[in-house]
Enzyme design. Structure first.
Site, PDB file in Angstrom:
ATOM      1  N   HIS A 152       0.824  -1.204   0.000  1.00 26.65           N
ATOM      2  CA  HIS A 152       0.000   0.000   0.000  1.00 26.65           C
ATOM      3  C   HIS A 152       0.861   1.258   0.000  1.00 26.65           C
ATOM      4  CE1 HIS A 152       0.984   0.809   4.223  1.00 26.65           C
ATOM      5  NE2 HIS A 152       0.833  -0.486   4.425  1.00 26.65           N
ATOM      6  N   GLU A 200      -2.530  -7.106   7.390  1.00 27.45           N
ATOM      7  CA  GLU A 200      -1.292  -6.826   8.116  1.00 27.45           C
ATOM      8  C   GLU A 200      -1.157  -7.748   9.325  1.00 27.45           C
ATOM      9  OE1 GLU A 200       1.751  -6.058   8.414  1.00 27.45           O
ATOM     10  OE2 GLU A 200       1.637  -3.886   8.063  1.00 27.45           O
TER      11      GLU A 200
END
Length: 226
Positions: A15, A95
């Site tokens: 990201h 994550e």
């Protein structure tokens, strides 16, 4: 399985810059999954989209994306909607869990412990170890293989996730050792690594991950990249 159905390329993308990349204390008041991109992160993502479009050669792509806000914003900002055959939110690509609302001082203490204990095996209080993420990435690979063994499946795969998740994906795919994994750095925000299909239908990385610690990869580990 028909080997010709294997995708030509599997693109792994981290990201863009998030608010937590700039100010880690954000974790104290915003859930990890809700942390957005910064203005710079949006700019990085737009620039990455131009590069990605060329990389995909304007061909259709199937997307798997972590359900976190920063990864969803990254995918939305790439500007490749016209190429996306389907996009699936995939929680197994999230994550590493470190806690809920984090205590910055405690996390700093645990980071020090992790450095001595080992990044792969250290489990954060109320969170996960790298090994836990490795396990869920392993189950995702089973889904990935099933999906591309379908007639007319796109020959391009894009996975938008997180730096640690990208490294663990490659560790699992190429059967890297824990020691080699421990020596690698995360890619930068909005950076790619691409697994390219070779004439023998195996895959190689377009380039290796950077190493922050001294470790000499074995011949097999070095064979993972071009």
């Amino acid at each position: 399985m028909d080997l010709n159905r294997r995708p030509l390329r599997i693109v792994l993308m981290r990201h863009g810059q998030s608010e937590a990349n700039v100010d880690p204390t954000v974790f104290e008041r915003v859930p990890d999954h809700a942390i957005p991109l910064t203005a710079a992160g949006h700019e990085q993502t737009a620039a990455a989209g131009t590069t990605l479009r060329k990389l995909l050669d304007e061909q259709p792509v199937r997307v798997y994306v972590s359900p976190y806000r920063r990864t969803l914003q990254t995918l939305a900002g790439l500007g490749i909607d016209d190429l996306v055959e389907t996009a699936r939110q995939e929680p197994r690509l999230r994550e590493q869990d470190w806690a809920n609302y984090q205590d910055s001082a405690d996390i700093a203490r645990q980071r020090t412990l992790r450095d001595s204990y080992g990044h792969f095996f250290y489990r954060f209080n109320d969170g996960e170890s790298g090994a836990d993420v490795y396990d869920r990435v392993s189950t995702f690979l089973e889904t990935l293989h099933r999906d591309w063994d379908v007639a007319h499946s796109p020959r391009n795969i894009l996975i938008v996730s997180h730096g640690l998740t990208m490294r663990l994906f490659c560790m699992r795919w190429f059967h890297w050792s824990v020691d080699f994994f421990e020596s690698l750095s995360n890619p930068d925000n909005a950076e790619f690594r691409t697994l390219l299909r070779q004439p023998d239908y195996r895959y190689k990385l377009d380039r290796p991950f950077r190493q922050w610690a001294t470790y000499e990869p074995t011949a097999r580990e070095r064979s993972a990249w071009l």
